[in-house]
Design a protein around this motif. Structure first.
Motif, short mmCIF file in Angstrom:
data_model
loop_
_atom_site.label_atom_id
_atom_site.label_comp_id
_atom_site.label_asym_id
_atom_site.label_seq_id
_atom_site.Cartn_x
_atom_site.Cartn_y
_atom_site.Cartn_z
N ARG A 164 -1.26 13.69 -4.51
CA ARG A 164 -1.91 14.69 -3.68
C ARG A 164 -2.15 14.14 -2.27
O ARG A 164 -2.32 12.93 -2.07
CB ARG A 164 -3.22 15.18 -4.29
N LEU A 165 -2.15 15.06 -1.31
CA LEU A 165 -2.50 14.77 0.07
C LEU A 165 -3.91 15.30 0.31
O LEU A 165 -4.28 16.35 -0.22
CB LEU A 165 -1.52 15.41 1.04
N VAL A 166 -4.68 14.62 1.14
CA VAL A 166 -6.07 15.01 1.42
C VAL A 166 -6.27 15.09 2.93
O VAL A 166 -5.90 14.16 3.66
CB VAL A 166 -7.08 14.03 0.80
N LEU A 167 -6.84 16.19 3.39
CA LEU A 167 -7.24 16.33 4.78
C LEU A 167 -8.76 16.24 4.84
O LEU A 167 -9.46 17.03 4.19
CB LEU A 167 -6.78 17.67 5.36
N LEU A 177 -14.20 8.67 -1.32
CA LEU A 177 -13.06 9.21 -2.06
C LEU A 177 -12.27 8.13 -2.80
O LEU A 177 -11.36 8.46 -3.57
CB LEU A 177 -12.13 9.97 -1.12
N ALA A 178 -12.62 6.87 -2.60
CA ALA A 178 -11.89 5.78 -3.25
C ALA A 178 -12.00 5.83 -4.76
O ALA A 178 -11.20 5.21 -5.46
CB ALA A 178 -12.40 4.44 -2.73
N ARG A 179 -12.95 6.59 -5.29
CA ARG A 179 -13.09 6.68 -6.74
C ARG A 179 -12.05 7.60 -7.36
O ARG A 179 -11.89 7.63 -8.58
CB ARG A 179 -14.49 7.17 -7.09
N TRP A 180 -11.36 8.38 -6.52
CA TRP A 180 -10.33 9.29 -7.01
C TRP A 180 -8.98 8.90 -6.44
O TRP A 180 -8.89 8.13 -5.48
CB TRP A 180 -10.65 10.73 -6.62
N ARG A 181 -7.94 9.46 -7.01
CA ARG A 181 -6.60 9.23 -6.49
C ARG A 181 -6.40 10.02 -5.20
O ARG A 181 -6.53 11.25 -5.19
CB ARG A 181 -5.55 9.64 -7.53
N VAL A 182 -6.10 9.32 -4.14
CA VAL A 182 -5.77 9.95 -2.85
C VAL A 182 -4.53 9.23 -2.33
O VAL A 182 -4.62 8.13 -1.79
CB VAL A 182 -6.93 9.83 -1.84
N ASP A 183 -3.39 9.83 -2.54
CA ASP A 183 -2.14 9.17 -2.15
C ASP A 183 -2.04 9.00 -0.64
O ASP A 183 -1.55 7.99 -0.15
CB ASP A 183 -0.95 9.97 -2.68
N HIS A 242 -4.13 2.63 6.95
CA HIS A 242 -4.97 1.64 6.29
C HIS A 242 -4.94 1.84 4.78
O HIS A 242 -4.72 2.94 4.29
CB HIS A 242 -6.42 1.76 6.78
N ARG A 243 -5.20 0.77 4.06
CA ARG A 243 -5.42 0.81 2.62
C ARG A 243 -6.92 0.83 2.38
O ARG A 243 -7.67 0.02 2.94
CB ARG A 243 -4.81 -0.41 1.94
N VAL A 244 -7.36 1.74 1.52
CA VAL A 244 -8.76 1.80 1.10
C VAL A 244 -8.74 1.75 -0.42
O VAL A 244 -8.56 2.76 -1.09
CB VAL A 244 -9.45 3.08 1.60
N GLY A 245 -8.87 0.54 -0.97
CA GLY A 245 -8.67 0.38 -2.39
C GLY A 245 -7.22 0.68 -2.73
O GLY A 245 -6.29 0.16 -2.11
N ALA A 246 -7.01 1.58 -3.68
CA ALA A 246 -5.65 1.98 -4.06
C ALA A 246 -5.13 3.13 -3.21
O ALA A 246 -3.97 3.53 -3.35
CB ALA A 246 -5.63 2.37 -5.54
N ASN A 247 -5.98 3.68 -2.35
CA ASN A 247 -5.62 4.86 -1.56
C ASN A 247 -5.10 4.48 -0.18
O ASN A 247 -5.28 3.35 0.29
CB ASN A 247 -6.83 5.79 -1.42
N GLN A 248 -4.47 5.45 0.49
CA GLN A 248 -3.95 5.25 1.83
C GLN A 248 -4.61 6.25 2.78
O GLN A 248 -4.84 7.40 2.44
CB GLN A 248 -2.44 5.45 1.85
N LEU A 249 -4.90 5.76 3.99
CA LEU A 249 -5.61 6.54 5.00
C LEU A 249 -4.90 6.41 6.33
O LEU A 249 -4.61 5.29 6.77
CB LEU A 249 -7.05 6.02 5.12
N TYR A 250 -4.61 7.55 6.96
CA TYR A 250 -4.07 7.51 8.32
C TYR A 250 -5.03 8.23 9.25
O TYR A 250 -5.47 9.35 8.97
CB TYR A 250 -2.68 8.15 8.43
N ILE A 251 -5.31 7.59 10.41
CA ILE A 251 -6.25 8.15 11.38
C ILE A 251 -5.52 8.39 12.70
O ILE A 251 -4.99 7.47 13.32
CB ILE A 251 -7.44 7.21 11.61
#
Length: 278
Positions: A164-167, A177-183, A242-251
């Motif tokens: 899933r993608l997250v906005l 949100l690191a507790r859930w899957r955020v690709d 950036h990596r936030v735990g297992a998730n990825q974040l773009y700013i």
């Protein structure tokens, strides 16, 4: 904005691996715009039109808008929405709101309605499927709003095996949100720090580092208890991937700004290419 001081409009391209990405979406391109602050002061119609033309020339599969369309008064959204209605992509445009868009319930409703009337799928704690049922887009309420926590239910409704993608406008939300899957989470809010010192980095990040160091006891350093940095806590995530735990974040650094303005921090159009992996 003055290009000689801020830098000219920049297109940043990043490749992001997504675990379980459907084969048909290999190479899918998402273009992100953020933080317009269209108030007639620091985002000129010329730069806005340039950004829109640049986005359309990229022929994206999907366009993502990550909030702060106005600064204080919601009235400029009517003009801005007419510009944003020019955006073209294969699967349309999805959007979320930012903290400046949520200063009043009436203002929020005006902005939501105006964007939707421009053909933009605007989400406030909702899920959309512009790319198909196998890659949902989760659009969250602003992190500083009372409704943000209600958005957690959206993740519980999605199978853990589903990418899933997250906005989410504020990148600080990635910590929660690191507790859930955020690709991949797409955010804005930071404006890239607005003032970036050559060879040193964003001024706000430097102030935060001083506050957390032994130098915080010196009189010239703003103490965290006296002057808290309200814009964002995680200045280490000021821009980019950036990596936030297992998730990825773009700013995204955004297009607009507000006082004191930008210095050495060019406005940004982001191109995200999805590939299988992760």
């Amino acid at each position: 904005m003055r290009p000689l001081l801020t830098g000219t409009l920049t297109v940043e391209t990043v490749t992001v691996p997504i675990r379980d990405l459907p084969q048909r979406l290999e190479g899918c391109r998402i273009v992100q715009l953020s933080d317009f602050h269209f108030d007639g002061q620091r985002l000129s119609p010329g730069l806005l039109q340039q950004a829109i033309d640049r986005v359309n020339s990229l022929r994206p599969d999907l366009i993502a808008l990550t909030g702060d369309y106005v600064t204080h008064d919601p009235a400029p959204i009517f003009t801005l929405a007419s510009y944003l209605g020019q955006l073209q992509s294969r699967y349309g445009t999805v959007a979320v709101l930012g903290n400046h868009d949520n200063r009043s319930l009436g203002g929020r409703r005006t902005i939501l309605r105006s964007l939707q009337q421009a053909g933009i799928c605007t989400l406030w704690n909702d899920i959309a499927y512009p790319l198909g049922d196998d890659l949902p887009v989760v659009g969250l309420a602003d992190f500083w709003s009372r409704e943000f926590c209600a958005g957690h239910q959206l993740f519980k409704a999605l199978p853990s095996s589903q990418p899933r993608l997250v906005l989410s406008h504020n990148p600080d939300s990635a910590e929660v949100l690191a507790r859930w899957r955020v690709d991949l989470q797409l955010s804005g809010h930071t404006h890239g720090g607005q003032i970036v010192l050559p060879g040193i980095g964003p001024a706000a990040a430097i102030v935060q580092a001083l506050q957390l160091s032994p130098l915080s006891k010196l009189p010239f350093v703003p103490h965290r208890k006296r002057k808290r940095l309200k814009t964002v806590h995680h200045w280490e995530w000021v821009s980019g991937l950036h990596r936030v735990g297992a998730n990825q974040l773009y700013i995204n650094r955004g297009l607009g700004t507000y006082a004191p303005g930008r210095l050495g921090c060019p406005p940004e159009v982001t191109v995200v290419e999805l590939v299988r992996g992760g």
